[in-house]
Design an enzyme around this catalytic site. Structure first.
Site, PDB file in Angstrom:
ATOM      1  N   GLU A  69      42.096 -43.920 108.069  1.00 50.01           N
ATOM      2  CA  GLU A  69      41.330 -42.746 107.628  1.00 50.01           C
ATOM      3  C   GLU A  69      40.346 -42.328 108.720  1.00 50.01           C
ATOM      4  OE1 GLU A  69      41.670 -45.775 106.138  1.00 50.01           O
ATOM      5  OE2 GLU A  69      40.942 -45.646 104.077  1.00 50.01           O
ATOM      6  N   CYS A 103      35.138 -46.506 104.934  1.00 52.22           N
ATOM      7  CA  CYS A 103      35.961 -45.289 105.058  1.00 52.22           C
ATOM      8  C   CYS A 103      35.611 -44.282 103.977  1.00 52.22           C
ATOM      9  CB  CYS A 103      37.445 -45.631 105.016  1.00 52.22           C
ATOM     10  SG  CYS A 103      38.018 -46.388 106.553  1.00 52.22           S
TER      11      CYS A 103
HETATM   12 ZN   LIG Z   1      38.547 -48.462 105.853  1.00 55.42          ZN
END
Ligand SMILES: [Zn+2]
Ligand SMILES: [Zn+2]
Length: 161
Positions: free
Chosen positions: A81, A120
């Site tokens: 990500e 993330c």
């Molecule tokens: Zn991550």
């Protein structure tokens, strides 16, 4: 013949991106789509120029048998990500959807119920990504509404009793 739906079409592409992953513990692939156009891709791997888990022959978190979701500071990878986010301009990710697939490198099987780690999630929130679509099976997936599921339900706060 039945035509593939759009969500699975993008998830299939994320699954192809995942093939470039270099971690021995998990393979992740992600793509960011805005207005029906792919604006960036990312897979998890060591920062550019550093040795990958695959080159080293071991993954620290795997070698130390760290349970899922813990001790990410030991992970040498830039996550899928994060790589997708840093490859795109801010204007390209605002309101966009991130598609993600996670597989076990050993079995090449999908990991059901996989999700983004807490770091993330923070990047995704601040990038302005609106939805995260995560594959559970070859045809089934979950849709995360970033504001409802990750901003309003804040996993960095102590659990309410
Ligand atoms: Zn991550
Ligand atoms: Zn690794």
């Amino acid at each position: 013949m039945e035509r593939i739906d759009k969500e699975n079409y993008y998830l299939d592409i994320a699954a192809t991106v995942l093939e470039r992953s270099t971690c021995m513990r998990r393979f992740y692939g992600a793509i960011i789509v805005q207005h029906d156009e792919i604006v960036s891709t990312g897979y998890n791997g060591a920062p550019r120029g550093r040795k990958n888990c695959l080159d080293l022959g071991y993954c620290t978190r795997e070698a130390m048998k760290i349970p899922s979701g813990e001790r990410y500071e030991l992970c040498r990878s830039v996550h899928a990500e994060a790589n997708a986010i840093i490859s795109a301009a801010r204007s390209e990710v605002l309101g966009a959807t991130l598609y993600m697939v996670c597989k076990d490198p050993k079995t090449k099987q999908l990991i059901p119920h996989s999700t983004s780690c807490s770091m993330c999630r923070r990047l995704i929130i601040n990038a302005g990504i609106r939805r995260v679509v995560i594959r559970d099976t070859d045809t089934r997936y979950r849709v995360v509404d970033v504001v409802k599921d990750w901003v309003e339900q804040d996993d960095s706060l102590p659990r309410q009793v």
